[in-house]
Motif scaffolding. Structure first.
Motif, short mmCIF file in Angstrom:
data_model
loop_
_atom_site.label_atom_id
_atom_site.label_comp_id
_atom_site.label_asym_id
_atom_site.label_seq_id
_atom_site.Cartn_x
_atom_site.Cartn_y
_atom_site.Cartn_z
N ALA A 48 0.87 -1.12 -0.05
CA ALA A 48 -0.03 -0.07 -0.03
C ALA A 48 0.92 1.24 -0.04
CB ALA A 48 -0.90 -0.11 1.22
N ALA A 49 1.83 1.28 0.71
CA ALA A 49 2.92 2.39 0.62
C ALA A 49 3.60 2.56 -0.64
CB ALA A 49 3.88 2.09 1.74
N HIS A 50 3.87 1.42 -1.33
CA HIS A 50 4.46 1.51 -2.43
C HIS A 50 3.44 2.20 -3.39
CE1 HIS A 50 6.94 0.78 -5.91
NE2 HIS A 50 6.04 0.23 -6.71
N GLU A 51 2.26 1.98 -3.63
CA GLU A 51 1.29 2.22 -4.35
C GLU A 51 0.89 3.74 -4.14
OE1 GLU A 51 -3.48 1.72 -5.02
OE2 GLU A 51 -2.30 -0.24 -4.78
N ALA A 52 0.89 4.18 -2.95
CA ALA A 52 0.89 5.55 -2.32
C ALA A 52 2.02 6.58 -2.79
CB ALA A 52 0.59 5.67 -0.90
N ALA A 53 3.04 5.88 -2.69
CA ALA A 53 4.39 6.54 -3.18
C ALA A 53 4.09 6.82 -4.73
CB ALA A 53 5.53 5.72 -2.68
N GLU A 54 3.86 5.87 -5.48
CA GLU A 54 3.79 5.98 -7.07
C GLU A 54 2.69 7.19 -7.33
OE1 GLU A 54 5.82 4.82 -9.42
OE2 GLU A 54 6.98 4.25 -7.66
N ASP A 55 1.59 7.18 -6.65
CA ASP A 55 0.68 8.14 -6.75
C ASP A 55 0.96 9.55 -6.26
OD1 ASP A 55 -1.35 6.22 -7.85
OD2 ASP A 55 -2.24 6.04 -6.01
N TRP A 56 1.81 9.43 -5.27
CA TRP A 56 2.27 10.93 -4.84
C TRP A 56 3.19 11.52 -6.09
CZ3 TRP A 56 1.46 14.72 -2.14
CH2 TRP A 56 2.42 15.50 -1.82
N LYS A 57 4.17 10.46 -6.35
CA LYS A 57 5.17 10.89 -7.48
C LYS A 57 4.22 11.42 -8.69
CE LYS A 57 8.79 7.66 -6.32
NZ LYS A 57 9.44 6.38 -6.85
N ARG A 58 3.11 10.99 -9.10
CA ARG A 58 2.10 11.63 -10.14
C ARG A 58 1.38 12.76 -9.92
NH1 ARG A 58 1.14 6.05 -10.21
NH2 ARG A 58 2.39 4.66 -11.53
N GLY A 59 1.63 13.08 -8.46
CA GLY A 59 0.72 14.36 -8.00
C GLY A 59 -0.79 14.12 -7.51
N ARG A 60 -0.86 12.79 -7.08
CA ARG A 60 -2.18 12.63 -6.69
C ARG A 60 -2.32 11.48 -5.67
NH1 ARG A 60 -2.26 9.83 -11.83
NH2 ARG A 60 -2.21 7.42 -11.34
N LEU A 61 -3.30 11.47 -4.83
CA LEU A 61 -3.39 10.41 -3.73
C LEU A 61 -4.73 9.70 -4.05
CD1 LEU A 61 -2.27 11.91 -0.46
CD2 LEU A 61 -1.00 10.20 -1.97
N SER A 62 -4.88 8.39 -3.91
CA SER A 62 -6.20 7.73 -3.94
C SER A 62 -6.90 8.10 -2.62
CB SER A 62 -5.86 6.35 -4.00
OG SER A 62 -5.52 5.68 -2.58
#
Length: 102
Positions: free
Chosen positions: A35-49
């Motif tokens: 979940a942290a990895h997914e959140a980190a990838e989203d953060w790099k894209r400028g968004r959060l789920s």
């Protein structure tokens, strides 16, 4: 640094979020790495789920370390990053501005 920050010395909501998200992601990595990895990838894209936004909101609330009390009035907890009540509010405002319902 934004113009308003230069004038007031108070960081913007975005600056607070940029300071605290890395600490949140490091802590999340230790507990739930996928979940942290997914959140980190989203953060790099400028968004959060929506789920990550809720987790961040809960994390920052639980991790407030600077309560504005002095030693006689209440404890100050050590944490991965200093987090004040105003930091918590800034994160919540930023999340709401991004369209997240908390």
């Amino acid at each position: 640094m934004s113009e308003s920050t230069k004038r007031s010395g108070v960081p913007s909501d975005e600056q607070v979020v940029e300071r605290l998200v890395p600490a949140w992601l490091r802590e999340a990595e230790a507990h739930e790495s996928s979940a942290a990895h997914e959140a980190a990838e989203d953060w790099k894209r400028g968004r959060l789920s929506p789920a990550a936004a809720r987790e961040l909101a809960e994390w920052v609330t639980a991790r407030v370390t600077q309560t504005a009390f002095n030693e006689e009035e209440g404890p100050t907890r050590n944490g991965p990053a200093p987090i004040s009540v105003s930091d918590k509010s800034a994160v919540h405002r930023w999340l709401a501005a991004q369209g997240h319902r908390l």
